[in-house]
Design a protein around this motif. Structure first.
Motif, PDB file in Angstrom:
ATOM      1  N   VAL A 127      34.015 -23.521 106.830  1.00  0.00           N
ATOM      2  CA  VAL A 127      32.928 -24.498 106.109  1.00  0.00           C
ATOM      3  C   VAL A 127      32.767 -25.700 106.618  1.00  0.00           C
ATOM      4  O   VAL A 127      33.820 -26.546 106.719  1.00  0.00           O
ATOM      5  CB  VAL A 127      33.192 -24.483 104.553  1.00  0.00           C
ATOM      6  N   VAL A 169      29.821 -16.106 104.293  1.00  0.00           N
ATOM      7  CA  VAL A 169      29.509 -17.667 104.438  1.00  0.00           C
ATOM      8  C   VAL A 169      27.875 -17.594 104.685  1.00  0.00           C
ATOM      9  O   VAL A 169      27.574 -16.760 105.193  1.00  0.00           O
ATOM     10  CB  VAL A 169      30.373 -18.102 105.643  1.00  0.00           C
ATOM     11  N   LEU A 198      27.542 -23.607 105.911  1.00  0.00           N
ATOM     12  CA  LEU A 198      27.361 -24.418 104.593  1.00  0.00           C
ATOM     13  C   LEU A 198      28.178 -24.146 103.696  1.00  0.00           C
ATOM     14  O   LEU A 198      28.611 -25.112 103.093  1.00  0.00           O
ATOM     15  CB  LEU A 198      25.853 -24.140 104.314  1.00  0.00           C
ATOM     16  N   TYR A 199      28.603 -22.968 103.348  1.00  0.00           N
ATOM     17  CA  TYR A 199      29.557 -22.747 102.161  1.00  0.00           C
ATOM     18  C   TYR A 199      29.924 -21.238 102.161  1.00  0.00           C
ATOM     19  O   TYR A 199      29.244 -20.299 102.777  1.00  0.00           O
ATOM     20  CB  TYR A 199      28.940 -23.128 100.789  1.00  0.00           C
ATOM     21  N   GLU A 200      30.976 -21.095 101.363  1.00  0.00           N
ATOM     22  CA  GLU A 200      31.548 -19.585 101.075  1.00  0.00           C
ATOM     23  C   GLU A 200      30.468 -19.095  99.835  1.00  0.00           C
ATOM     24  O   GLU A 200      30.284 -19.791  98.932  1.00  0.00           O
ATOM     25  CB  GLU A 200      33.047 -19.438 100.871  1.00  0.00           C
ATOM     26  N   CYS A 201      30.237 -17.842  99.928  1.00  0.00           N
ATOM     27  CA  CYS A 201      29.244 -17.272  98.902  1.00  0.00           C
ATOM     28  C   CYS A 201      29.836 -15.850  98.380  1.00  0.00           C
ATOM     29  O   CYS A 201      30.821 -15.477  99.272  1.00  0.00           O
ATOM     30  CB  CYS A 201      27.790 -17.386  99.300  1.00  0.00           C
ATOM     31  N   LYS A 207      26.768 -19.628  95.799  1.00  0.00           N
ATOM     32  CA  LYS A 207      27.677 -20.480  96.385  1.00  0.00           C
ATOM     33  C   LYS A 207      29.118 -20.341  95.525  1.00  0.00           C
ATOM     34  O   LYS A 207      28.860 -20.509  94.238  1.00  0.00           O
ATOM     35  CB  LYS A 207      27.218 -21.627  96.432  1.00  0.00           C
ATOM     36  N   SER A 209      32.545 -21.983  94.040  1.00  0.00           N
ATOM     37  CA  SER A 209      33.075 -23.273  93.947  1.00  0.00           C
ATOM     38  C   SER A 209      34.374 -23.669  94.496  1.00  0.00           C
ATOM     39  O   SER A 209      34.962 -22.607  94.934  1.00  0.00           O
ATOM     40  CB  SER A 209      33.171 -23.379  92.496  1.00  0.00           C
TER      41      SER A 209
END
Length: 209
Positions: A127, A169, A198-201, A207, A209
């Motif tokens: 990330v 991701v 961008l982020y783990e989802c 998304k 936290s």
């Protein structure tokens, strides 16, 4: 489905959608859309349109307008003109709308955020990392080396990985860095040269936290 809900309908499922809901319909699913519902229609899905519902028609499926205010748009025809096989065509067929020339793609990765584990092209999708393919050569077969692969929805990636403990991701990718095949064997997969993790989802794109 009520208010601002989002639904993906597969196989022989049935959905009634109200408010500002959005529905993606596949297979033999049936959808009854009311109010301001937006629908992406694929496969042999059957659609009933009421109120201000809008249907984006991706192929010849069954739909019935129950209201004069309902709208049907034929993707890839008069509304969206795109060269066959071009990234723009792939974006239209998969219901992806670029924002300032960029889109969000998804990958399913290992619990350690890796893909192609143990191969010479093993990749770690940390990330925050910017991923540049070192040997960008996307033409040719879809599944070979020379490109990264992404999908427009996380759960579409399940077709390519099924290892327990896997993660998903989200990536930011510029449209100019995409490559689409003319007659893809996997219509939800696209190649890309460069992207930012961008982020783990979760598998629905929410998304973590």
């Amino acid at each position: 489905a009520w208010e601002n809900s989002s639904v993906v309908a597969w196989e022989n499922s049935s959905v009634v959608a109200w408010g500002n809901s959005s529905v993606v319909a596949w297979g033999n699913s049936s959808v009854e859309a009311w109010d301001q519902v937006g629908i992406q229609g694929y496969g042999a899905a059957s659609i009933l349109l009421y109120g201000l519902a809008v249907l984006w028609l991706h192929n010849k499926l069954k739909f019935t307008k129950k209201s004069k205010t309902a709208t049907v748009r034929e993707v890839g025809d008069s509304v969206i003109r795109a060269k066959k096989g071009a990234p723009k065509d792939w974006l239209a067929k998969n219901g992806v709308d670029p924002v300032k020339g960029k889109i969000t793609l998804f990958k399913r990765v290992s619990k350690d955020f890796k893909t192609q584990e143990g191969c010479e092209w093993e990749t770690t999708w940390t990330v925050g990392a910017t991923m540049d393919h070192p040997n960008w050569s996307p033409a040719g077969e879809e599944c070979h080396a020379g490109k990264f692969h992404g999908c427009p929805r996380p759960y579409f990636c399940d077709e390519f990985r099924s290892t327990p403990g896997d993660r998903y991701v989200a990536l930011e990718v510029a449209v100019k860095d995409l490559y689409a095949w003319d007659k893809p064997g996997y219509p939800h997969k696209i190649a890309f040269r460069r992207g930012i993790v961008l982020y783990e989802c979760d598998k629905h794109g929410r998304k973590k936290s």
